[in-house]
Design a protein around this motif. Sequence first.
Motif, short mmCIF file in Angstrom:
data_model
loop_
_atom_site.label_atom_id
_atom_site.label_comp_id
_atom_site.label_asym_id
_atom_site.label_seq_id
_atom_site.Cartn_x
_atom_site.Cartn_y
_atom_site.Cartn_z
N GLY B 292 0.87 -1.20 0.04
CA GLY B 292 0.20 -0.07 0.08
C GLY B 292 0.91 1.11 0.06
O GLY B 292 1.46 1.54 1.01
N LEU B 293 0.97 1.99 -0.98
CA LEU B 293 1.77 2.96 -1.28
C LEU B 293 1.56 4.23 -0.57
O LEU B 293 2.16 5.03 -0.06
CB LEU B 293 2.03 3.62 -2.80
CG LEU B 293 2.85 2.54 -3.69
CD1 LEU B 293 2.53 2.74 -5.20
CD2 LEU B 293 4.22 2.28 -3.10
N ASP B 294 0.33 4.51 -0.35
CA ASP B 294 -0.23 5.52 0.43
C ASP B 294 0.11 5.32 1.79
O ASP B 294 0.51 6.16 2.69
CB ASP B 294 -1.71 5.90 0.26
CG ASP B 294 -2.29 5.91 -1.21
OD1 ASP B 294 -1.86 6.76 -1.86
OD2 ASP B 294 -2.69 4.76 -1.75
N ARG B 295 -0.08 4.23 2.57
CA ARG B 295 0.41 3.83 3.83
C ARG B 295 1.82 4.13 4.09
O ARG B 295 2.30 4.49 5.03
CB ARG B 295 0.10 2.74 4.17
CG ARG B 295 -1.83 2.54 4.42
CD ARG B 295 -1.96 1.36 4.90
NE ARG B 295 -3.61 1.14 5.20
CZ ARG B 295 -4.05 -0.01 5.74
NH1 ARG B 295 -3.35 -1.11 6.05
NH2 ARG B 295 -5.38 0.02 5.99
N LEU B 296 2.53 3.52 2.94
CA LEU B 296 3.99 3.74 3.02
C LEU B 296 4.28 5.00 3.14
O LEU B 296 5.29 5.36 4.10
CB LEU B 296 4.71 2.82 1.78
CG LEU B 296 6.04 2.92 1.94
CD1 LEU B 296 6.60 2.16 3.11
CD2 LEU B 296 6.52 2.12 0.27
N LEU B 297 3.73 6.01 2.60
CA LEU B 297 4.18 7.45 2.23
C LEU B 297 3.66 7.92 3.63
O LEU B 297 4.42 8.94 4.38
CB LEU B 297 3.15 8.04 1.31
CG LEU B 297 3.87 8.62 0.17
CD1 LEU B 297 2.93 9.07 -0.83
CD2 LEU B 297 5.11 9.68 0.41
N MET B 298 2.47 7.49 4.37
CA MET B 298 2.07 8.04 5.68
C MET B 298 3.21 7.79 6.59
O MET B 298 3.74 8.73 7.67
CB MET B 298 0.96 7.39 6.01
CG MET B 298 -0.48 7.66 5.43
SD MET B 298 -1.95 6.65 5.92
CE MET B 298 -2.20 7.03 7.75
N VAL B 299 3.64 6.74 6.58
CA VAL B 299 4.98 6.22 7.60
C VAL B 299 6.21 6.97 7.27
O VAL B 299 6.79 7.64 8.18
CB VAL B 299 5.07 4.79 7.16
CG1 VAL B 299 6.63 4.43 8.34
CG2 VAL B 299 4.16 3.67 7.76
#
Lengths: 189, 317
Positions: B292-299
């Motif tokens: 999940g790229l959006d969650r990766l970015l969130m992190v």
Amino acid sequence: MATYSTNEFKLGLKVMLDSDPCSIIENEFVKPGKGQAFNRVKLRNLKTGRVMEKTYKSGESLPGADVIELEMQYLYNDGDMWYFMDQNSFEQFAADENAVADAKQWIKGEEMCLVTLWNNAPLSVAAPNFVVLEITDTDPGVRGDTAQGGSKPATLETGAVVKVPLFIENGELLKIDTRTGEYVSRAKD
Amino acid sequence: MGETTDWKPTADFATLIKRAELYKTIREYMSANAVLEVDTPILSHSGISDPYIESVKANSRNYTSDLYLQTSPEFCMKRLLAAGCGSIYQIAHVFRDEEQGRHHATEFSMLEWYRLNMNYHELMDDVIALMQVLGLTVPVKLSYAEAFDQVLRINPHDGDLPALRSRASKFGLASENLDKNQLLDFLFSSVVIKQINAAKNLIIYDYPAEMAALASIRHDDYAIAERFELFVNGLEIANGYNELTDVDEQRERFTRDLNLREKNHADLLPIDEYFLSALDSGLPICSGVAVGLDRLLMVLMNKERIEDVMSFTLVNN
């Protein structure tokens, strides 16, 4: 009363849980990528104030609670009940001691209070954020001590006791923050 | 005169730039490892059968039957693998209905890749290598059973339903009559992953066979799905499999899933026969993972809400 599905859950929604009215104060959608979806919900019991965390399978429903908040004027206390009036409908409501538990020490009459009604009966009463009350009993003021240091207890006309600076005199009017129970300032007449 | 004031992106510029950098890093990593970028369609006549994933339906006047937006690019990518295109990856928009929250958006971005001749433990190493390039710390690896044992002292594979029920209700599960998988899902997401303090980052592997989805199953003391997930700060980031290559077993799982969906009154989508035919013709031994790229970015950007890393969401689009 309507029922609310988890996808309608939002902050402030009033629902029934174990036959008590509750307010949703947190709602988080939780779902393992491939797994069952849940709503993890924090609810405040409006009768007891207790907060609890519950998790519901997404798609389930809770019955709504008939809870509304109305601005009402405090009229008087007959020793048993506290009476409030909705100034739009002129309807009067009697609140028991539980409902005014915190508010009663700050109100003497005519204040506008936020009354929470459940099934048309007062469940809780919030005093105005700020009230002005007269001191009926405190030690004599210490002159000149306006800068710093020290406080003393003062009894207000409603019976509440607050901490005030040493220079404050008997009979003075004080502005009190009812949310913290703290002295704010002298009130101008 | 415009009619709304909320036309601006929900992500700040630093995050929009970080997304561009992230995609560039991913493409460089894949290119260096000779993994080919591919692009497959978002619209399909068929859909997925996962019991707990809902597809968004689309309509076209060119077709009499419903179309569906992909929930992952898996089927088309496996058809490419079966056609012999070697290790591949894709950055794609995917759609999941009925998923909305701090960590969920109906439309989100996914990085999915497949490595030929890698088993799922080797693919975990590949995931870890990419995470290190992105500056994340190396996760601790724990099996699903070890994680449950550490936090709850129960064996998730032995299926003692009353024990699971009583533990779940102790941790605030208010719903009744959940099956074993649903109870495990609750305990795993609400208790185990929240309480495990082994490390900031975790890889959990070897799930109960009932949660295999499209992973191969191994028979040890219990039937084990050769599947893994990556968690960063407790947030589920990636899900990977030793890919199931047996077409008959795949068809059986589709049927079993659809039966469960029917029981749950969920939509029944047409099975992807092209995908099954591709499996039948021979899917090479491989492992695959979706991130999940959006969650990766969130992190990476330390953001609290998924819309904080998205240019626009359905709230303002």
